[in-house]
Design a protein around this motif. Sequence first.
Motif, PDB file in Angstrom:
ATOM      1  N   ASP A   3       4.322 -12.826  -3.265  1.00 27.58           N
ATOM      2  CA  ASP A   3       5.543 -13.095  -2.504  1.00 27.58           C
ATOM      3  C   ASP A   3       6.686 -12.194  -2.964  1.00 27.58           C
ATOM      4  O   ASP A   3       7.535 -11.788  -2.180  1.00 27.58           O
ATOM      5  N   ARG A   4       6.685 -11.857  -4.266  1.00 29.06           N
ATOM      6  CA  ARG A   4       7.691 -10.912  -4.804  1.00 29.06           C
ATOM      7  C   ARG A   4       6.952  -9.985  -5.750  1.00 29.06           C
ATOM      8  O   ARG A   4       6.189 -10.439  -6.605  1.00 29.06           O
ATOM      9  N   PHE A   5       7.181  -8.682  -5.604  1.00 29.87           N
ATOM     10  CA  PHE A   5       6.473  -7.737  -6.484  1.00 29.87           C
ATOM     11  C   PHE A   5       7.311  -6.483  -6.676  1.00 29.87           C
ATOM     12  O   PHE A   5       8.254  -6.228  -5.928  1.00 29.87           O
ATOM     13  N   VAL A   6       6.931  -5.699  -7.698  1.00 27.73           N
ATOM     14  CA  VAL A   6       7.651  -4.453  -7.969  1.00 27.73           C
ATOM     15  C   VAL A   6       6.627  -3.320  -8.072  1.00 27.73           C
ATOM     16  O   VAL A   6       5.627  -3.437  -8.779  1.00 27.73           O
ATOM     17  N   PHE A   7       6.873  -2.247  -7.299  1.00 24.15           N
ATOM     18  CA  PHE A   7       5.967  -1.101  -7.283  1.00 24.15           C
ATOM     19  C   PHE A   7       6.468  -0.080  -8.292  1.00 24.15           C
ATOM     20  O   PHE A   7       7.558   0.463  -8.142  1.00 24.15           O
ATOM     21  N   GLU A   8       5.668   0.165  -9.346  1.00 21.27           N
ATOM     22  CA  GLU A   8       6.064   1.130 -10.375  1.00 21.27           C
ATOM     23  C   GLU A   8       5.377   2.479 -10.184  1.00 21.27           C
ATOM     24  O   GLU A   8       5.754   3.455 -10.808  1.00 21.27           O
ATOM     25  N   GLY A   9       4.356   2.540  -9.346  1.00 20.95           N
ATOM     26  CA  GLY A   9       3.633   3.807  -9.151  1.00 20.95           C
ATOM     27  C   GLY A   9       3.074   4.320 -10.459  1.00 20.95           C
ATOM     28  O   GLY A   9       2.625   3.546 -11.311  1.00 20.95           O
ATOM     29  N   PHE A  10       3.106   5.643 -10.643  1.00 25.37           N
ATOM     30  CA  PHE A  10       2.639   6.239 -11.906  1.00 25.37           C
ATOM     31  C   PHE A  10       3.749   6.144 -12.948  1.00 25.37           C
ATOM     32  O   PHE A  10       4.871   6.589 -12.691  1.00 25.37           O
TER      33      PHE A  10
ATOM     34  N   THR B 182       5.356  -9.737  -9.918  1.00 24.61           N
ATOM     35  CA  THR B 182       4.080  -9.050 -10.120  1.00 24.61           C
ATOM     36  C   THR B 182       4.328  -7.534 -10.097  1.00 24.61           C
ATOM     37  O   THR B 182       5.095  -7.040  -9.271  1.00 24.61           O
ATOM     38  N   MET B 183       3.698  -6.808 -11.040  1.00 27.53           N
ATOM     39  CA  MET B 183       3.952  -5.366 -11.169  1.00 27.53           C
ATOM     40  C   MET B 183       2.742  -4.551 -10.695  1.00 27.53           C
ATOM     41  O   MET B 183       1.605  -4.930 -10.943  1.00 27.53           O
ATOM     42  N   ILE B 184       3.024  -3.449 -10.027  1.00 22.60           N
ATOM     43  CA  ILE B 184       1.959  -2.608  -9.471  1.00 22.60           C
ATOM     44  C   ILE B 184       2.054  -1.203 -10.078  1.00 22.60           C
ATOM     45  O   ILE B 184       3.120  -0.579 -10.048  1.00 22.60           O
ATOM     46  N   PHE B 185       0.927  -0.731 -10.616  1.00 23.71           N
ATOM     47  CA  PHE B 185       0.884   0.608 -11.223  1.00 23.71           C
ATOM     48  C   PHE B 185      -0.262   1.419 -10.626  1.00 23.71           C
ATOM     49  O   PHE B 185      -1.356   0.884 -10.404  1.00 23.71           O
ATOM     50  N   TYR B 186      -0.020   2.705 -10.395  1.00 23.53           N
ATOM     51  CA  TYR B 186      -1.097   3.640 -10.075  1.00 23.53           C
ATOM     52  C   TYR B 186      -1.500   4.300 -11.398  1.00 23.53           C
ATOM     53  O   TYR B 186      -0.640   4.580 -12.247  1.00 23.53           O
ATOM     54  N   GLU B 187      -2.800   4.519 -11.581  1.00 24.85           N
ATOM     55  CA  GLU B 187      -3.243   5.120 -12.848  1.00 24.85           C
ATOM     56  C   GLU B 187      -4.485   5.978 -12.644  1.00 24.85           C
ATOM     57  O   GLU B 187      -5.242   5.756 -11.692  1.00 24.85           O
ATOM     58  N   SER B 188      -4.659   6.963 -13.523  1.00 24.43           N
ATOM     59  CA  SER B 188      -5.858   7.804 -13.434  1.00 24.43           C
ATOM     60  C   SER B 188      -6.955   7.135 -14.263  1.00 24.43           C
ATOM     61  O   SER B 188      -6.672   6.394 -15.208  1.00 24.43           O
TER      62      SER B 188
END
Length: 224
Positions: A127-134, A154-160
């Motif tokens: 319902d609520r989240f934060v996009f941190e990317g790389f 909730t936190m969102i990360f892109y990673e290799s």
Amino acid sequence: MSKLILVPTPIGNLEDITLRAIRILKEADLILAEDTRTSGVLLKHLGVGTLMRSYHQHNEHKVVDEIAEKIESGKTIALISDAGTPGISDPGFLLVRECLRRNIPVETLPGPTAFVPALVNSGLPSDRFVFEGFLPQKKGRQTRLNELKEETRTMIFYESPFRLVKSLEQFSEAFGKERQASVSRELSKMFEENKRGTLEELATHFKAKNVKGEIVIIVGGCEE
Ligand code: SAM
């Protein structure tokens, strides 16, 4: 009226493209693509014969004015990236900003992006989240992690894949090893994997593997 149209493309499964996206790509006067060879394969598969030109992080500053002028002169230009939605951890922002500054209409089509299925699939609050990317790889990484310690969304990360285990260990240190998280690997592809657990469990799971593919990490927020 001529405009800039941002067109999301599949993040793996080639069926994940909308009918509208295909039509726009066919009708555009020009397609800007991050890597014309990569996108050439997709466009051929879709039967799109529109002229392509490269637009990527190394030339975007240089060509942004020229592209905006082209649209002003009456051309409709579609922007795509290698995968997913342009502007999401991909080039797009600079061109959108310049077009808007010049009152050029900008349209973004809804479509594939990696973080939405990863988030929804994680079972963590969406319902609520934060996009941190790389996250920054070196300088600024620890500062960013420190800032996120108190984050309740909730936190969102892109990673290799090469940094996955190290990142899970760093997250464990920053957020606590019992924090719930989820790793989505190769979404929409043949070897898709969605693994949920504590940060410690996930680090242990992936340490025992030779991790390959594209990855999104979802981490639950800290309890209020
Ligand atoms: N524009 C894209 C989007 O809308 O998601 C993101 C592009 S960014 C350069 C590439 C990163 O997105 C990958 O390193 C990975 O973190 C994530 N990603 C892209 N495709 C993915 C997939 N099929 N499965 C998991 N993660 C993916």
